[in-house]
Scaffold this motif. Structure first.
Motif, PDB file in Angstrom:
ATOM      1  N   PRO A  65       0.828  -1.213   0.000  1.00 28.37           N
ATOM      2  CA  PRO A  65       0.000   0.000   0.000  1.00 28.37           C
ATOM      3  C   PRO A  65       0.856   1.255   0.000  1.00 28.37           C
ATOM      4  CG  PRO A  65       0.050  -1.004   2.174  1.00 28.37           C
ATOM      5  CD  PRO A  65       0.731  -1.960   1.267  1.00 28.37           C
ATOM      6  N   PRO A  66       0.231   2.419  -0.201  1.00 29.38           N
ATOM      7  CA  PRO A  66       0.994   3.668  -0.225  1.00 29.38           C
ATOM      8  C   PRO A  66       1.694   3.942   1.098  1.00 29.38           C
ATOM      9  CG  PRO A  66      -1.207   3.985  -1.140  1.00 29.38           C
ATOM     10  CD  PRO A  66      -1.192   2.621  -0.516  1.00 29.38           C
ATOM     11  N   PRO A  86      26.113   0.555 -13.027  1.00 27.61           N
ATOM     12  CA  PRO A  86      25.301  -0.364 -13.825  1.00 27.61           C
ATOM     13  C   PRO A  86      24.014   0.278 -14.324  1.00 27.61           C
ATOM     14  CG  PRO A  86      25.558  -1.200 -11.576  1.00 27.61           C
ATOM     15  CD  PRO A  86      26.021   0.199 -11.581  1.00 27.61           C
ATOM     16  N   ARG A  87      23.452  -0.348 -15.334  1.00 31.43           N
ATOM     17  CA  ARG A  87      22.183   0.119 -15.892  1.00 31.43           C
ATOM     18  C   ARG A  87      21.019  -0.496 -15.134  1.00 31.43           C
ATOM     19  NH1 ARG A  87      23.116  -0.143 -22.492  1.00 31.43           N
ATOM     20  NH2 ARG A  87      24.848   1.336 -22.561  1.00 31.43           N
ATOM     21  N   LEU A  88      20.007   0.331 -14.874  1.00 32.31           N
ATOM     22  CA  LEU A  88      18.851  -0.130 -14.122  1.00 32.31           C
ATOM     23  C   LEU A  88      17.681   0.791 -14.438  1.00 32.31           C
ATOM     24  CD1 LEU A  88      17.522  -1.847 -11.824  1.00 32.31           C
ATOM     25  CD2 LEU A  88      18.415  -0.136 -10.221  1.00 32.31           C
ATOM     26  N   LEU A  89      16.514   0.205 -14.677  1.00 35.66           N
ATOM     27  CA  LEU A  89      15.293   0.977 -14.907  1.00 35.66           C
ATOM     28  C   LEU A  89      14.403   0.847 -13.683  1.00 35.66           C
ATOM     29  CD1 LEU A  89      13.293   2.561 -16.737  1.00 35.66           C
ATOM     30  CD2 LEU A  89      12.435   0.325 -17.505  1.00 35.66           C
ATOM     31  N   ILE A  90      13.876   1.990 -13.195  1.00 31.81           N
ATOM     32  CA  ILE A  90      12.938   1.987 -12.080  1.00 31.81           C
ATOM     33  C   ILE A  90      11.593   2.513 -12.578  1.00 31.81           C
ATOM     34  CG2 ILE A  90      12.402   2.906  -9.796  1.00 31.81           C
ATOM     35  CD1 ILE A  90      15.381   3.192  -9.282  1.00 31.81           C
ATOM     36  N   ILE A  91      10.566   1.695 -12.412  1.00 28.83           N
ATOM     37  CA  ILE A  91       9.189   2.097 -12.733  1.00 28.83           C
ATOM     38  C   ILE A  91       8.465   2.229 -11.404  1.00 28.83           C
ATOM     39  CG2 ILE A  91       7.066   1.502 -13.940  1.00 28.83           C
ATOM     40  CD1 ILE A  91       8.748  -0.228 -15.827  1.00 28.83           C
ATOM     41  N   ASP A  92       8.163   3.463 -11.032  1.00 29.52           N
ATOM     42  CA  ASP A  92       7.640   3.728  -9.686  1.00 29.52           C
ATOM     43  C   ASP A  92       6.138   3.997  -9.714  1.00 29.52           C
ATOM     44  OD1 ASP A  92       7.907   4.067  -6.916  1.00 29.52           O
ATOM     45  OD2 ASP A  92       8.129   6.229  -7.118  1.00 29.52           O
ATOM     46  N   GLU A  93       5.438   3.481  -8.699  1.00 29.90           N
ATOM     47  CA  GLU A  93       4.027   3.745  -8.452  1.00 29.90           C
ATOM     48  C   GLU A  93       3.123   3.284  -9.584  1.00 29.90           C
ATOM     49  OE1 GLU A  93       3.690   7.872  -7.376  1.00 29.90           O
ATOM     50  OE2 GLU A  93       4.534   7.512  -5.395  1.00 29.90           O
ATOM     51  N   THR A 126      14.970  -4.485 -13.981  1.00 27.95           N
ATOM     52  CA  THR A 126      13.955  -3.464 -13.751  1.00 27.95           C
ATOM     53  C   THR A 126      13.471  -3.564 -12.310  1.00 27.95           C
ATOM     54  OG1 THR A 126      13.195  -3.565 -16.060  1.00 27.95           O
ATOM     55  CG2 THR A 126      11.691  -2.586 -14.440  1.00 27.95           C
ATOM     56  N   ILE A 127      13.360  -2.421 -11.654  1.00 27.66           N
ATOM     57  CA  ILE A 127      12.706  -2.354 -10.349  1.00 27.66           C
ATOM     58  C   ILE A 127      11.338  -1.720 -10.567  1.00 27.66           C
ATOM     59  CG2 ILE A 127      12.708  -1.259  -8.072  1.00 27.66           C
ATOM     60  CD1 ILE A 127      15.706  -1.396  -8.044  1.00 27.66           C
ATOM     61  N   LEU A 128      10.318  -2.362 -10.023  1.00 22.54           N
ATOM     62  CA  LEU A 128       8.952  -1.867 -10.199  1.00 22.54           C
ATOM     63  C   LEU A 128       8.271  -1.793  -8.845  1.00 22.54           C
ATOM     64  CD1 LEU A 128       6.521  -2.841 -13.020  1.00 22.54           C
ATOM     65  CD2 LEU A 128       5.725  -2.904 -10.655  1.00 22.54           C
ATOM     66  N   THR A 129       7.657  -0.649  -8.553  1.00 24.73           N
ATOM     67  CA  THR A 129       6.892  -0.528  -7.316  1.00 24.73           C
ATOM     68  C   THR A 129       5.419  -0.376  -7.680  1.00 24.73           C
ATOM     69  OG1 THR A 129       6.841   1.897  -7.053  1.00 24.73           O
ATOM     70  CG2 THR A 129       8.844   0.745  -6.360  1.00 24.73           C
TER      71      THR A 129
END
Length: 231
Positions: A113-114, A134-141, A168-171
């Motif tokens: 949850p938020p 390093p290369r990393l993509l973050i997709i947030d919210e 990829t990191i995704l929240t």
């Protein structure tokens, strides 16, 4: 002899500038003075001069990575209070902070949850990636707002292009079981999850709002300050 040494010095500066070793050129006088004072060998003096250039180059590269990353806050893992958020698996997070997951293009999903710290943790890992290069993509919210028309398909294209190539990191506040309904296309949602979860660490966070706790602490500190002035 003095003119010869002066000419040699100027030529050395010119060589450094021609090779665009500008920080080494700037430090040349200082290093030469140190070499005489400390009776350094020629090898040691050269090593120190080039070390200055290498450190300056690394600093510029890191600054460029920080600008490109556009991280919203300067958070690091040291800023996260694990004791205040028992819903976080500290052992897992510290393992992720080694960035080993980047070696085999694994993904990280923070689900909860938020306010529970998903963004802070993802930014902290992103900061570590910036430091390491390093290369990393973050997709947030993901899931807080409805995706626009064809948004799920566009997101799938991003996930698919990175599959088994980059991490990829995704929240998200949407539980994995609810992705089909939340994104409006069961087939696309299943395809995204298939690729995201093939190699992934999933951190479900179910605890008190980390953000609200911070607001409460600020309010309490403000009240304490006001009471102290009044008394």
């Amino acid at each position: 002899m003095q003119m010869s040494e002066a000419r040699r010095y100027q030529q050395l500066r010119a060589h450094l500038s021609y090779l665009k070793l500008n920080d080494a050129a700037e430090a040349l006088n200082r290093v030469l003075d140190q070499s005489r004072t400390e009776r350094m060998s020629l090898t040691a003096a050269l090593e120190r001069l080039l070390e200055i250039e290498v450190e300056a180059t690394e600093a510029r590269k890191r600054a460029a990575r920080e600008r490109f990353a556009c991280l919203p806050e300067p958070w690091t893992l040291a800023d996260f209070d694990f004791a205040a958020q028992p819903g976080v698996d500290e052992k897992l997070i510290r393992d992720l902070a080694t960035l080993r997951f980047l070696d085999d293009a694994s993904n990280v999903l923070f689900v909860g949850p938020p306010g529970v710290g998903k963004t802070m943790l993802s930014v902290a890992l992103g900061r570590a990636a910036v430091d390491a290069g390093p290369r990393l993509l973050i997709i947030d919210e993901l899931g807080y707002l409805p995706l626009p028309e064809d948004g799920a398909s566009a997101l799938f294209q991003v996930i698919n292009q990175r599959y088994l190539k980059s991490s990829t990191i995704l929240t998200t506040n949407v539980g994995i079981a609810d992705w089909a309904g939340a994104f409006g296309d069961a087939t696309v949602a299943a395809a995204m999850l298939d690729r995201l979860l093939h190699r992934a660490a999933v951190a479900g966070i179910d605890g008190p709002s980390y953000r609200l706790r911070g607001h409460r602490n600020q309010a309490e500190n403000l009240r304490a300050g006001v009471n102290a002035r009044v008394s």
